[in-house]
Design a protein around this motif. Structure first.
Motif, short mmCIF file in Angstrom:
data_model
loop_
_atom_site.label_atom_id
_atom_site.label_comp_id
_atom_site.label_asym_id
_atom_site.label_seq_id
_atom_site.Cartn_x
_atom_site.Cartn_y
_atom_site.Cartn_z
N LEU A 79 27.57 34.73 -7.60
CA LEU A 79 27.61 34.37 -6.18
C LEU A 79 27.59 35.64 -5.35
CD1 LEU A 79 30.57 31.83 -6.31
CD2 LEU A 79 28.15 31.28 -6.19
N HIS A 80 27.01 35.53 -4.17
CA HIS A 80 27.05 36.64 -3.22
C HIS A 80 28.45 36.71 -2.64
CE1 HIS A 80 25.84 39.32 0.00
NE2 HIS A 80 26.42 38.49 0.85
N GLY A 81 29.11 37.85 -2.76
CA GLY A 81 30.45 38.02 -2.22
C GLY A 81 30.42 38.58 -0.81
N GLU A 82 29.89 39.77 -0.69
CA GLU A 82 29.77 40.40 0.62
C GLU A 82 28.80 41.56 0.54
OE1 GLU A 82 33.07 43.63 1.47
OE2 GLU A 82 34.04 41.83 0.67
N GLN A 83 28.37 42.01 1.71
CA GLN A 83 27.56 43.22 1.77
C GLN A 83 27.88 43.94 3.08
OE1 GLN A 83 23.57 41.69 1.44
NE2 GLN A 83 23.28 41.60 3.63
#
Length: 150
Positions: A89-93
């Motif tokens: 999953l994409h967590g943060e950027q």
């Protein structure tokens, strides 16, 4: 297909992927800005960018994350970790810009794994990747990406 011996993400903290150069292609940049709905013509109209005094189409901040993924080590590392891509999953950027970049630029991306941690007794694993982006040795941006592995 030969499977690589897997390692734990914690073993990769500090791993430097090495540099990888990417040309910022005008056609792909124009497609990206159209898809994400960027209305400012300096992002997709070469004539508008030239009228604004820019050397090419202005690259929007998030576009660099897509270019970083062209690094040839990314799929090798995923394989080495034994990660089922369906569990990611994409967590943060986040990103910090030092200078603008444009279509036609050749950018160097140097990602490295900066951290790894777990939550919920290991049910959620977080892998943090930092990436230095330069052009001709000059800093352009610092990227940070956190992925969550379920």
């Amino acid at each position: 297909m030969t499977r690589v011996d897997t390692v734990s993400p914690a073993e990769l903290v500090g791993t430097d992927f090495g540099p990888h150069e990417v040309l910022v292609e005008t056609a792909l940049l124009r497609l990206f800005t159209k898809v994400v709905g960027m209305n400012d013509p300096v992002h997709h109209d070469p004539a508008a960018a030239a009228r604004a005094g820019l050397p090419g189409l202005l690259v929007p901040p998030t576009y660099l994350f897509g270019l970083e993924r062209q690094h040839p080590e990314v799929p090798r590392i995923i394989d080495k970790l034994g990660i089922d891509i369906g569990s990611v999953l994409h967590g943060e950027q986040s990103f910090r810009y030092h200078a603008p970049c444009y279509s036609g630029d050749v950018l160097s991306f140097r990602p490295r794994f900066a951290d790894y941690y777990e939550k919920k007794g290991g049910a959620l694993r977080f892998l943090v990747r930092d990436c230095a982006v330069t052009r001709d040795g000059d800093p352009i941006a610092e990227l940070r990406n956190v992925v969550v592995i379920r």
